[in-house]
Design an enzyme around this catalytic site. Structure first.
Site, PDB file in Angstrom:
ATOM      1  N   GLU A  28       0.831  -1.217   0.000  1.00  0.00           N
ATOM      2  CA  GLU A  28       0.000   0.000   0.000  1.00  0.00           C
ATOM      3  C   GLU A  28       0.861   1.261   0.000  1.00  0.00           C
ATOM      4  O   GLU A  28       0.850   2.061   0.950  1.00  0.00           O
ATOM      5  CB  GLU A  28      -0.939  -0.010   1.212  1.00  0.00           C
ATOM      6  CG  GLU A  28      -1.973  -1.114   1.130  1.00  0.00           C
ATOM      7  CD  GLU A  28      -3.039  -1.066   2.215  1.00  0.00           C
ATOM      8  OE1 GLU A  28      -2.798  -0.471   3.274  1.00  0.00           O
ATOM      9  OE2 GLU A  28      -4.123  -1.629   2.004  1.00  0.00           O
ATOM     10  N   GLU A  53      -5.576  -8.203  -1.026  1.00  0.00           N
ATOM     11  CA  GLU A  53      -6.221  -8.056   0.290  1.00  0.00           C
ATOM     12  C   GLU A  53      -7.694  -7.740   0.083  1.00  0.00           C
ATOM     13  O   GLU A  53      -8.036  -6.904  -0.756  1.00  0.00           O
ATOM     14  CB  GLU A  53      -5.626  -6.894   1.099  1.00  0.00           C
ATOM     15  CG  GLU A  53      -4.297  -7.166   1.719  1.00  0.00           C
ATOM     16  CD  GLU A  53      -3.828  -6.021   2.613  1.00  0.00           C
ATOM     17  OE1 GLU A  53      -4.669  -5.379   3.279  1.00  0.00           O
ATOM     18  OE2 GLU A  53      -2.612  -5.776   2.627  1.00  0.00           O
TER      19      GLU A  53
HETATM   20  C1  BG6 Z   1      -4.436  -2.888   4.906  1.00  0.00           C
HETATM   21  C2  BG6 Z   1      -3.079  -3.330   5.375  1.00  0.00           C
HETATM   22  O1  BG6 Z   1      -4.438  -1.504   4.945  1.00  0.00           O
HETATM   23  O2  BG6 Z   1      -5.558  -3.244   5.647  1.00  0.00           O
HETATM   24  C3  BG6 Z   1      -3.075  -4.484   6.365  1.00  0.00           C
HETATM   25  O3  BG6 Z   1      -2.222  -3.625   4.304  1.00  0.00           O
HETATM   26  C4  BG6 Z   1      -4.251  -4.330   7.311  1.00  0.00           C
HETATM   27  O4  BG6 Z   1      -1.850  -4.516   7.020  1.00  0.00           O
HETATM   28  C5  BG6 Z   1      -5.535  -4.373   6.509  1.00  0.00           C
HETATM   29  O5  BG6 Z   1      -4.260  -5.258   8.353  1.00  0.00           O
HETATM   30  C6  BG6 Z   1      -6.789  -4.360   7.340  1.00  0.00           C
HETATM   31  O6  BG6 Z   1      -6.757  -3.305   8.239  1.00  0.00           O
HETATM   32  P1  BG6 Z   1      -7.005  -3.507   9.780  1.00  0.00           P
HETATM   33  O7  BG6 Z   1      -6.722  -2.207  10.373  1.00  0.00           O
HETATM   34  O8  BG6 Z   1      -8.402  -3.935   9.926  1.00  0.00           O
HETATM   35  O9  BG6 Z   1      -6.053  -4.561  10.223  1.00  0.00           O
END
Ligand code: BG6
Length: 476
Positions: A180, A374
């Protein structure tokens, strides 16, 4: 394409600092993410507004133990194999390889750890997808050099990349240069280890650091192609389209500008040059990028092979001050609440169709293969009286998103794989909580770090196994 192509890379994604724990084991150095406590100090530190260089006795740092993946990866990889994973996205902790970032030699114990991990994946034909840094910078580089503010980070990063490419060239084909990368603008300490000093021009500092990361990313692409046969080196965007709240052209323009803040990085990494809108922004905001001779050529010559992106939510923007007040949270990017959509327990907008729209938007823009690296639902899971988690809400979320991803493939978008976020519960990046869970596998650990760390399958485990076994056919 009428559905998921043969060989589609189904799997899950984790990050070193959110899963491994063992934060100083076997010679590993301290990293920026090891300095993020839970509680009220976390956010100011993430923004680079509150310096944090040493862990304090009075704070709790969830990454220090995380879910102890460092010692339990064999058990976890066996569970991923049971679900039929074709790929596991993980990150290498920079400070396991170079504990200080500028050490004369790499740390053999750290290199060996990932060697063993990749060998374990190989046993199950699980193709690793490796992020070079996932929000981590060795703390020594922050203290001594000012992290990515300093041009010297480019060469130090390139050396780290070359070291791991050389070591794992026969084991890892898919890489991502920075997780990211656009997070640098939103959470500068997380994205680039930036800590601001009183009176500093923050925009200047951020974009100069961005330039350094962009050159470093291009040099990593160059190195990857030199060292690894058939390497696929990608970039990674925190994606999610911005919708205008109304058809007022001011709102439409504002939505376009907000998307461009983030596309800026990928435009450089994929198209190989600074876009005109960015040059105008620099001119009008007193930003003077210091470049070395040859930088522009490096950016031009070494563009990425594919576009990785995370997708959790779409966003909404408006130029109307009354509407602007109606905010919701969402993967750090503030957004106006979308009146047509529900939100998660953490206020993140749930918009499955937004994934199709985003994928189309990215493919129209870059015409390169996409990898959804993701996606997922962070939720509170309460085991029932038998200790089982019946996470139908997670299944519903993922099912809806995967159906839209399939639609995008039918639209002609070239998507090569999908790794859902946190296939096993890990520490939340934004809040540091454990109770914000994404996994198909439950981990017994709470927000205070208490629990046995025992792993247990949730209901979604069988569901995802079926999705993979049928190559997405059960989504219909
Ligand atoms: C993304 C990141 O922004 O979102 C991850 O690359 C992160 O590291 C994921 O865990 C989900 O966000 P969160 O804050 O719910 O863990």
């Amino acid at each position: 394409m009428t559905g998921f192509p043969q060989g589609f890379l189904w799997g899950g994604a984790i990050a070193a600092n959110q899963a491994e724990g063992a934060y100083l084991a076997d010679g590993k150095g301290l990293t920026t993410v090891d300095l993020l406590p839970t509680g009220e100090k976390r956010f100011p530190i993430m923004l680079g507004k509150l310096p944090s260089f040493t862990p304090l006795e009075s704070e709790f740092y969830p990454s220090h133990e995380a879910i102890d993946f460092y010692h339990r990866y064999k058990e976890d990889i066996a569970l991923f194999a049971e679900m039929g994973f074709k790929t596991l996205r993980l990150s290498i902790s920079w400070a396991r390889i170079f504990p200080n970032g500028d050490d004369a030699k790499p740390n053999e114990a750290g290199l060996q750890f990932y060697d063993d991990l990749f060998d374990e994946l190989k046993k199950y034909d699980n193709e690793p997808l490796v992020t070079l840094p996932h929000f981590d910078v060795p703390v020594h580089l922050v203290k001594e050099y000012g992290s990515w503010k300093n041009r010297k980070l480019v060469a130090l990063f390139e050396r780290y990349a070359r070291t791991v490419f050389t070591r794992y060239k026969d084991k890892v084909k898919y890489w991502l240069t920075f997780n990211e990368i656009n997070m640098l603008l939103h959470l500068p300490f997380v994205g680039a280890g930036l800590v601001f000093e009183e009176g500093e021009n923050e925009l200047q500092v951020k974009y100069q650091a961005a330039h350094h990361q962009l050159v470093a990313s291009a040099l990593a692409v160059k190195a990857g192609h030199e060292i690894i046969p058939n390497a696929m080196i990608g970039c990674m965007l925190a994606a999610g389209m911005t919708y205008p709240y109304s058809s007022n052209p001011d709102d439409v323009m504002d939505a376009m500008d907000k998307d461009r803040d983030n596309f800026f990085f990928i435009d450089v990494q994929s198209r190989g040059e600074y876009p005109g809108y960015a040059k105008r922004f620099f001119r009008e905001n007193n930003i003077n990028l210091v470049m070395e001779d040859g930088d522009e050529q490096i950016l031009k010559d070494y563009t990425v092979d594919y576009i990785g992106f995370s997708y959790y939510s779409s966003r909404v923007t408006s130029t109307d001050s009354e509407i602007q007040g109606n905010k919701t949270s969402g993967n750090v990017f503030a957004s106006i609440k979308n009146p047509y959509l529900e939100t998660s327990e953490w206020g993140w907008t749930i918009d499955p169709k937004g994934l199709r729209i985003t994928a189309n938007q990215l493919y129209d823009r870059y015409q390169k293969p996409l990898f959804v690296v993701e996606n997922g639902l962070g939720a509170v899971d309460m085991p029932n009286e038998n200790g089982e988690v019946e996470d139908d809400y997670r299944i519903a979320y993922l099912n809806a998103h995967l159906k839209e991803m399939k639609e995008a493939i039918k639209d002609g978008v070239d998507i090569i794989g999908y790794t859902s976020w946190g296939p096993i519960d890990i520490v939340s990046a934004s809040t540091g909580e454990m109770k914000k869970r994404y996994g198909y596998i439950y981990v017994d650990r709470d927000n205070q770090g208490i629990g046995t760390l025992k792993r247990a399958k949730k209901k979604s485990f069988e569901w995802y196994k079926n999705v993979i076994a049928t190559n997405g056919e059960i989504l219909d």
